[in-house]
Design an enzyme around this catalytic site. Structure first.
Site, PDB file in Angstrom:
ATOM      1  N   MET A   1       0.840  -1.193   0.000  1.00  0.00           N
ATOM      2  CA  MET A   1       0.000   0.000   0.000  1.00  0.00           C
ATOM      3  C   MET A   1       0.879   1.248   0.000  1.00  0.00           C
ATOM      4  SD  MET A   1      -2.778  -1.583  -0.072  1.00  0.00           S
ATOM      5  CE  MET A   1      -3.864  -0.163  -0.136  1.00  0.00           C
TER       6      MET A   1
ATOM      7  N   ASP B   1       0.194  -3.600   5.923  1.00  0.00           N
ATOM      8  CA  ASP B   1      -0.118  -2.993   4.621  1.00  0.00           C
ATOM      9  C   ASP B   1       0.568  -3.673   3.437  1.00  0.00           C
ATOM     10  OD1 ASP B   1       2.480  -2.200   5.020  1.00  0.00           O
ATOM     11  OD2 ASP B   1       2.185  -0.214   4.189  1.00  0.00           O
ATOM     12  N   GLU B   2       0.922  -4.921   3.584  1.00  0.00           N
ATOM     13  CA  GLU B   2       1.626  -5.643   2.507  1.00  0.00           C
ATOM     14  C   GLU B   2       1.154  -7.082   2.432  1.00  0.00           C
ATOM     15  OE1 GLU B   2       6.240  -5.242   2.348  1.00  0.00           O
ATOM     16  OE2 GLU B   2       5.516  -5.158   4.396  1.00  0.00           O
TER      17      GLU B   2
END
Length: 516
Positions: A19, A120-121
């Site tokens: 992200m 976020d990954e």
DNA sequence: ACGGATCAGACA
DNA sequence: TTGTCTGAT
């Protein structure tokens, strides 16, 4: 230390999706006035304006960087919007970003194996989906998704600025391409599609790397940001790695990378090629040695795990400088706050995901006063985890005291705690459906057996915690809290061994539970 | 006198 | 298995 994994024979299609300045995007979605504006997310702002943990691309244009302080960011970008991380129980509360991350994972998990790598990954294994596409709808026509994929960056593809997109288009649907490359092209289209869905359904942009393994996908996912993707054809790997600074490789950002530079004179991954596998093993041991030898050649067998949820939950806070905690009363107060949050999070995990955590671990950092460079570490301690705020608080405090005694054993007059954290780990799925597998046993007080409510709803109200307490059965003497004094020995590794010999079956993939 | 809060994984 | 250590975001 990194370890090499056996390399699959068949070519895989792996993506790493990352992200863009995620926390900043979350705040910009929440407050539309921030969209398109220079924005950064800070936690705590009392000292120098707080620490930046995410910076929007509008702000980066002004030179604002992560690890700047709020004050500094204001200087280089006076118009910047600084948004504070929510605070709950006196500490930063990341739940807003966690749930936003879950939104994204849910979408990205729809096309193949998906591994949550961080908040976020994710990594995706798109091999099957890519093969299917190759059979049923090989890349060719200019439909919408394809046009998005045509905006990919292809590593090693000669790009005359003006003709770039045309080149990419032709690369994506080359009929004479190697099978591997065709798979990657399909992967690029699938990822473009997924990123499109993420944008539509969450308003978040992300970037991605598509390659034949995790290492390469990760390396390039951030190469073109924001909102872009990059493909790594096999033919470009050697040149790419040849000039890649060692420190950029995942796992080489720290001491190992420094050692490569300082001790072997290795500056780029390409430099590694001049060392034999034996030489590297001799320097760094078999595992790390063969790992190094392989990554130099772009080989990485690490598989994408099928896991959408974190393996542990942790809550912590630092108490820098003058804020250090100097007596047990303060420690108790903060520990209670941390345990409250932890309890809430594992309770949600139980309710929403039917997972139970087995181990509670306390971590602290401490410094002793009046002592020449006392760098002695505060020992971490763990014990069986019992559900319920009060129990977790009691157990955590006992763990702290146990650690403190050990810490002070040598001697010392004053101590102060500069960081505290509690972690719940060893999380197991509760096998659902056939509840026959589960054996719930009532605690010592009453002796009947009991089932989890078939409705599958577990009370979330903390006040009900007293009625439902689930503890791994091998945490037999699971209570530091019953007795007045607790011996540190109680938490020692020996006890566990004895018990697991008595009950070898607890080693199975799921634990048995005690409900007190 | 720590960027801070979280995570994962290897090793002994 | 627990605890330590490394590394990443």
């Amino acid at each position: 230390m990194p370890v090499a994994r056996p390399e699959p024979q068949e070519p895989r299609v792996i993506a790493h999706v990352d992200m863009d300045c995620f926390y900043a995007q979350v705040e910009q979605r929440r407050n539309p006035a921030l969209r398109g504006q220079p924005t950064a997310v800070v936690q705590y702002n009392d000292w120098k304006g707080g620490g930046l943990i995410a910076v929007s691309y509008e702000a980066r244009a002004f030179g604002v960087k992560r690890s700047m302080r709020g004050d500094e960011a204001k200087r280089v970008c006076p118009g910047i919007n600084l948004v504070q991380v929510p605070v709950a129980r006196g500490k930063a509360d990341l739940s807003l970003y966690r749930s936003a991350g879950s939104e994204v994972v849910t979408i990205l998990a729809s096309k193949g194996k998906c591994e949550r790598a961080s908040i976020d990954e994710v990594y995706l294994d798109l091999t099957d989906a890519a093969k299917d596409m190759l059979l049923q709808a090989p890349p060719n026509s200019p439909d919408e998704i394809f046009m998005e994929a045509a905006k990919s960056n292809i590593l090693g593809l000669p790009s005359n600025a003006s003709e770039k997109e045309k080149n990419v288009r032709t690369w994506l649907c080359r009929v004479d391409a190697e099978y591997e490359d065709k798979l990657l092209a399909c992967g690029a289209i699938i990822v473009a599609q997924l990123r499109g869905r993420v944008l539509e359904e969450t308003q978040f942009t992300c970037s991605a790397g598509i390659a034949h393994n995790k290492m390469l996908a990760k390396l390039v996912s951030g190469m073109h940001k924001p909102a872009q993707q990059t493909v790594v054809p096999s033919s470009s790997v050697q040149d790419f790695l040849a000039s890649l600074p060692v420190k950029k490789m995942k796992q080489l950002g720290g001491k190992l990378g420094s050692s490569l530079q300082d001790d072997l004179g290795v500056e780029t991954i390409g430099d590694l090629l001049s060392f034999t596998e034996d030489k590297l093993q001799e320097q760094y041991g078999v595992n790390t040695g063969t790992w190094l030898w392989k990554i130099a050649r772009g080989i990485s067998g690490e598989e994408v795990e099928d896991r959408l949820l974190p393996k542990s939950h942790g809550c912590g806070k630092t108490f820098p400088g003058p804020k250090a905690l100097k007596n047990s009363t303060y420690v108790k107060g903060w520990l209670d706050q941390l345990c409250e949050e932890l309890s809430e999070r594992i309770q949600s995990d139980l309710n929403q995901n039917k997972r139970i955590a087995q181990t509670l671990t306390l971590h602290a950092r401490a410094s002793k006063e009046n002592e020449r460079d006392s760098v002695k570490k505060f020992p971490s301690k763990s014990c069986p985890l019992r559900y319920g705020i009060g129990k977790i608080q009691d157990d955590a405090m006992k763990l702290f005291e146990s650690g403190l005694h050990e810490f002070l054993e040598s001697q010392s007059t004053g101590w102060s705690i500069t960081s505290l954290s509690v972690t719940a780990s060893k999380i197991f799925d509760i096998p659902s459906g056939t509840s026959s597998i589960l054996r719930y046993i009532k605690g010592p007080s009453s002796a009947a057996s009991l089932d989890l409510p078939a409705s599958s709803s577990v009370p979330e109200d903390p006040s009900l915690d007293n009625h439902l307490n689930v503890t791994p059965i091998h945490g037999e003497q699971c209570e530091p809290s019953t007795s007045e004094k607790v011996d540190a020995k109680r938490y020692s590794a020996n006890e566990g061994k004895k018990i697991s010999k008595k009950l070898p079956e607890v080693k199975a993939s799921h634990p048995r539970f005690l409900i007190l």
